[in-house]
Structures are given as structure tokens and as C-alpha cells.
Design an enzyme around this catalytic site. Structure first.
Site, PDB file in Angstrom:
ATOM      1  N   CYS A 158      -0.854   4.146  -6.175  1.00  0.00           N
ATOM      2  CA  CYS A 158      -1.595   3.364  -5.438  1.00  0.00           C
ATOM      3  C   CYS A 158      -1.905   1.647  -5.703  1.00  0.00           C
ATOM      4  O   CYS A 158      -2.051   1.586  -7.020  1.00  0.00           O
ATOM      5  CB  CYS A 158      -3.382   3.262  -5.511  1.00  0.00           C
ATOM      6  SG  CYS A 158      -4.529   3.237  -4.679  1.00  0.00           S
ATOM      7  N   CYS A 187       1.129  -1.459   0.307  1.00  0.00           N
ATOM      8  CA  CYS A 187       0.446  -0.027   0.185  1.00  0.00           C
ATOM      9  C   CYS A 187       1.018   1.260   0.057  1.00  0.00           C
ATOM     10  O   CYS A 187       1.701   1.313   1.029  1.00  0.00           O
ATOM     11  CB  CYS A 187      -0.692  -0.161   1.552  1.00  0.00           C
ATOM     12  SG  CYS A 187      -1.926   1.330   1.856  1.00  0.00           S
TER      13      CYS A 187
END
EC number: 5.1.1.3
Length: 262
Positions: free
Chosen positions: A183, A74
Site C-alpha cells: 500500500c 495506489c
């Protein structure tokens, strides 16, 4: 040897499974455990304190499952929490950062786009990467609304296409020739982005680089699993399992996907 212990991977939801795929492709005999913290997704608009707290919780859950190293799949958790995790836990961590350097080195138009979450674009680690972009124009776009749609499996929806058109307008106007995905959810919308962006634009994500770094750290710490047998590939989510199963459908016979509170 503790080498057959699993590699732990966590993300603020299902997106980091794009990173998991690259790791599994490069390291097919490694046992893995993936935690999708979908209940708390997205992390991108949370405070640094909240992100650090969630990252510690996820790490503790993976350590309880006997993981030998952890991949923070992440961008937002990496940029806000990885230094805290490395200080607090005695285990190798691998983070994920937007691939700004290769884009900056390879751009011909001297204009690149970065599509990322607010939490990544406003972090200290992200501002450090700006040393590579001094002589080029960088269009930073917050991918507002994309993660919830990906979490809901709405990759091909009209809503997704409209949102992507809106988010890429400034990049197209600035004649970018590279778009960096900041992302781990975003690789799932590369096919849609390709339809919208001009043909010459290359899209870069961090998955392959993270997989190579995972191999390198396993070798350095003497943690590589040398047993060439079918691995155990476990996926846990604290929300519904449908999207994870949909995104991993080509692995359905090899993996187990379960709902679990953590």
C-alpha cells in the site's frame, strides 16, 4: 513538443506522495500534478466497481489538467482498475504492485510477510504474483486501520504502534526476513515498523521501481521533458491539506498544495 506537459499521479489519499517523492527524485525536471482522493480513502475495503469508478473519475480530472501520462500510485486501484483505464483512455498508465518477486527471490528464511489492504490481497493481479512464492511461506496481513491513521497524520501515535504490533505478530512468529509493503501509504510508517520488527528483517516498497518504470515509459513514448528548468509541482486534495503538507514538508518551498473538488 508536448513534453513539458505534467505527469499525473493519483492515490486514494496522501500515501501515493511516497511514490511521487521517488519519481521527483529520479525526474527532477518533470512537471507533476498529484490528486489525493482523501474524501474516499481508503479504497482497500470498497468493491471493485467502486474502485474502478473512482479511478476513472481521478483519471478524467488529471486529463482535464492536460497530463501526458498517469501513475496510479495506489495498489488497490492498480490491481482492480488499471486494465480498464488502459482500455478506456489513450494515454500511458503506470501501476504499482507489491514487490513480491524481489522478496521471494532474496529470502533466506523462505518466509516473507505482506502487509497490504484487503482490496489488493483479494485482487486477480495479486493472485498472479503468487507464481513467485510457490516454495516459500507467505504471511498475508490486511493492514486494517492503518490508512485512516496515516491520513490523519498520526504516524507516531500510541494507536499506530499498538496496531503495528498486532499486525506484525504473525510475521515475527513465522520468522519472516522480508516484509513487502502493499500500500503506497505504508512507506510513511517504515520507521515505526523498524522499531517493532527484528533487526534482520528487510522492508521493501515499490516506490523506486515505479520511478524507474516511469522513466522507461517516458523514454519509450518520447515524452521525457528535455527542458532543464524549475518544474511546477501541484498537489490537490479533496479533503484538508494539513497531512499532505506535513508529509511533504521538506518540499514546502517547491510545491503548491490546494484543496479542490474532483
Amino acid at each position: 513538443m508536448g513534453n513539458s506537459k505534467p505527469i499525473g499521479v493519483f492515490d486514494s489519499g496522501v500515501g501515493g506522495s511516497s511514490i511521487w517523492k521517488e519519481i521527483h527524485k529520479l525526474l527532477p525536471f518533470e512537471n507533476t500534478i498529484y490528486l489525493a482522493d482523501s474524501k474516499n480513502a481508503p479504497y482497500g475495503n470498497k468493491s471493485a466497481e467502486e474502485i474502478i469508478g473512482l479511478s476513472i473519475k481521478n483519471t478524467e480530472a488529471l486529463l482535464a489538467l492536460d497530463c501526458k501520462m498517469i501513475v496510479v500510485a495506489c495498489n488497490t486501484a492498480t490491481t482492480n482498475a488499471i486494465s480498464v483505464l488502459r482500455e478506456k483512455f489513450d494515454i500511458p498508465f503506470i501501476g504499482i504492485e507489491p514487490a513480491i518477486k524481489p522478496a521471494a527471490l532474496q529470502t533466506v528464511s523462505k518466509s516473507i510477510g505482506i502487509l497490504a489492504t484487503k482490496g489488493t490481497l483479494s485482487s486477480a493481479l495479486f493472485s498472479k504474483s503468487k507464481e513467485f512464492t510457490r516454495d516459500i511461506s507467505v504471511i498475508e496481513i490486511i493492514g486494517e486501520g492503518l490508512v485512516p491513521l496515516i491520513e490523519a497524520g498520526k504516524l507516531e501515535s500510541d494507536e499506530m504502534i499498538l496496531l503495528l504490533k498486532k499486525h506484525t505478530e504473525a510475521m515475527i512468529a513465522a520468522k519472516v526476513d522480508y516484509v513487502v509493503l502493499g500500500c503506497s501509504h505504508y512507506p510513511y510508517i517504515i520507521p515505526q515498523l523498524k522499531k517493532i520488527l527484528p533487526e534482520n528483517v528487510k522492508i521493501i516498497d515499490s516506490g523506486e521501481a515505479v520511478a524507474k518504470q516511469t522513466l522507461s515509459i517516458l523514454l519509450k513514448n518520447n515524452l521525457l521533458n528535455t527542458e532543464e528548468k524549475t518544474p511546477t509541482l501541484q498537489f490537490y486534495t479533496n479533503a484538508e491539506t494539513d497531512t499532505l503538507q506535513f508529509l511533504l514538508k521538506e518540499y514546502s518551498k517547491k510545491i503548491s498544495v490546494e484543496k479542490k473538488d474532483f
